[in-house]
Motif scaffolding. Structure first.
Motif, short mmCIF file in Angstrom:
data_model
loop_
_atom_site.label_atom_id
_atom_site.label_comp_id
_atom_site.label_asym_id
_atom_site.label_seq_id
_atom_site.Cartn_x
_atom_site.Cartn_y
_atom_site.Cartn_z
N GLU A 121 0.83 -1.21 0.00
CA GLU A 121 0.00 0.00 0.00
C GLU A 121 0.86 1.26 0.00
O GLU A 121 0.63 2.19 -0.77
CB GLU A 121 -0.92 -0.02 1.22
CG GLU A 121 -1.82 1.20 1.33
CD GLU A 121 -2.68 1.16 2.57
OE1 GLU A 121 -3.72 1.80 2.54
OE2 GLU A 121 -2.29 0.51 3.57
N TRP A 122 1.90 1.28 0.86
CA TRP A 122 2.75 2.45 0.93
C TRP A 122 3.59 2.63 -0.33
O TRP A 122 3.83 3.76 -0.76
CB TRP A 122 3.64 2.39 2.17
CG TRP A 122 2.92 2.95 3.35
CD1 TRP A 122 2.37 2.25 4.38
CD2 TRP A 122 2.62 4.32 3.59
NE1 TRP A 122 1.75 3.11 5.25
CE2 TRP A 122 1.89 4.39 4.79
CE3 TRP A 122 2.89 5.50 2.90
CZ2 TRP A 122 1.44 5.59 5.31
CZ3 TRP A 122 2.44 6.69 3.44
CH2 TRP A 122 1.72 6.72 4.63
N GLU A 128 2.55 7.21 -6.39
CA GLU A 128 1.61 8.27 -6.79
C GLU A 128 2.09 9.65 -6.39
O GLU A 128 1.44 10.64 -6.69
CB GLU A 128 0.23 8.00 -6.18
CG GLU A 128 -0.46 6.80 -6.78
CD GLU A 128 -1.86 6.61 -6.23
OE1 GLU A 128 -2.50 7.63 -5.87
OE2 GLU A 128 -2.31 5.47 -6.16
N GLY A 129 3.21 9.75 -5.69
CA GLY A 129 3.78 11.05 -5.36
C GLY A 129 3.65 11.47 -3.92
O GLY A 129 3.98 12.61 -3.59
N VAL A 130 3.15 10.60 -3.06
CA VAL A 130 3.02 10.96 -1.64
C VAL A 130 4.41 11.00 -1.02
O VAL A 130 5.20 10.07 -1.17
CB VAL A 130 2.13 9.94 -0.90
CG1 VAL A 130 2.11 10.24 0.59
CG2 VAL A 130 0.73 9.96 -1.46
N ARG A 131 4.70 12.09 -0.35
CA ARG A 131 5.94 12.23 0.39
C ARG A 131 5.60 12.74 1.78
O ARG A 131 4.45 13.09 2.05
CB ARG A 131 6.89 13.22 -0.30
CG ARG A 131 7.32 12.81 -1.69
CD ARG A 131 8.20 11.56 -1.65
NE ARG A 131 8.68 11.20 -2.96
CZ ARG A 131 8.07 10.37 -3.79
NH1 ARG A 131 6.94 9.81 -3.46
NH2 ARG A 131 8.59 10.07 -4.95
N ASN A 135 1.66 16.49 -0.66
CA ASN A 135 0.42 15.78 -0.93
C ASN A 135 0.03 16.01 -2.39
O ASN A 135 -0.27 17.14 -2.77
CB ASN A 135 -0.67 16.31 0.02
CG ASN A 135 -2.00 15.65 -0.21
OD1 ASN A 135 -2.12 14.75 -1.03
ND2 ASN A 135 -3.00 16.09 0.51
N PRO A 136 0.03 14.98 -3.22
CA PRO A 136 -0.28 15.18 -4.64
C PRO A 136 -1.76 15.44 -4.93
O PRO A 136 -2.11 15.79 -6.05
CB PRO A 136 0.18 13.87 -5.29
CG PRO A 136 0.04 12.86 -4.21
CD PRO A 136 0.35 13.59 -2.94
N TRP A 137 -2.64 15.28 -3.97
CA TRP A 137 -4.08 15.41 -4.22
C TRP A 137 -4.67 16.74 -3.78
O TRP A 137 -5.87 16.94 -3.80
CB TRP A 137 -4.84 14.27 -3.54
CG TRP A 137 -4.40 12.96 -4.02
CD1 TRP A 137 -4.57 12.44 -5.26
CD2 TRP A 137 -3.68 11.98 -3.28
NE1 TRP A 137 -3.99 11.20 -5.35
CE2 TRP A 137 -3.44 10.90 -4.13
CE3 TRP A 137 -3.21 11.92 -1.98
CZ2 TRP A 137 -2.77 9.76 -3.73
CZ3 TRP A 137 -2.54 10.80 -1.58
CH2 TRP A 137 -2.32 9.73 -2.45
N GLY A 138 -3.88 17.62 -3.28
CA GLY A 138 -4.39 18.90 -2.81
C GLY A 138 -3.27 19.73 -2.26
O GLY A 138 -2.10 19.47 -2.52
#
Length: 153
Positions: A121-122, A128-131, A135-138
């Motif tokens: 999952e991680w 997807e770009g999470v660091r 936050n890639p979604w907002g």
């Protein structure tokens, strides 16, 4: 008659006060903890719901497959591991070493599967770009906004 009987006067020692309720004190404390934990979790979910509905730029939810399915499988493994651990402890108390070992190994295998799914999952989130601070979604303050610790404008 033993020395301890003579010293104590043959009176039993009561280390724990009896509960004014019909259940033991330790069991009552555990139930109160579980109720408080459930109420805290419910409050967090309600707060999340209010913030989610009140925010215009909230990140889009995950797709059902593979993220939600992965979370469902991980939850099933966690709940099942509680059962297998209970069965292992019960077998050990009954003196059935083979069954206790089998249930314990089944619990350990479930834990290993859970850890692998969590890593998967991680790794997907990192792809997807999470660091840690991005936050890639907002905007970068979605999590702090949830907790209202920071004021992001």
């Amino acid at each position: 008659m033993s020395q301890s009987d003579l010293t104590m006067g043959s009176h039993p020692i009561v280390l724990e006060r009896s509960s004014p309720f019909a259940i033991p004190t330790k069991k009552l404390a555990m139930w109160l903890f579980l109720i408080a934990d459930a109420a805290t979790f419910a409050a967090c979910l309600v707060a999340y719901g209010f913030l989610r509905n009140g925010s215009i730029n909230w990140p889009t939810p995950f797709k059902f497959f593979p993220t939600v399915v992965n979370a469902m499988v991980m939850t099933f493994i966690l709940v099942t591991s509680s059962l297998t651990m209970f069965l292992g402890v019960r077998s050990a108390k009954l003196g059935d070493r083979d069954a206790a070992f089998r249930w314990t190994m089944l619990t350990a295998a479930g834990g290993a599967i859970f850890a692998l799914l969590h890593i998967r999952e991680w790794m997907g989130l990192i792809d997807e770009g999470v660091r840690l601070f991005r936050n890639p979604w907002g905007n970068g303050c979605s999590a702090p906004r949830f907790f209202r610790l920071l004021d992001c404008t």
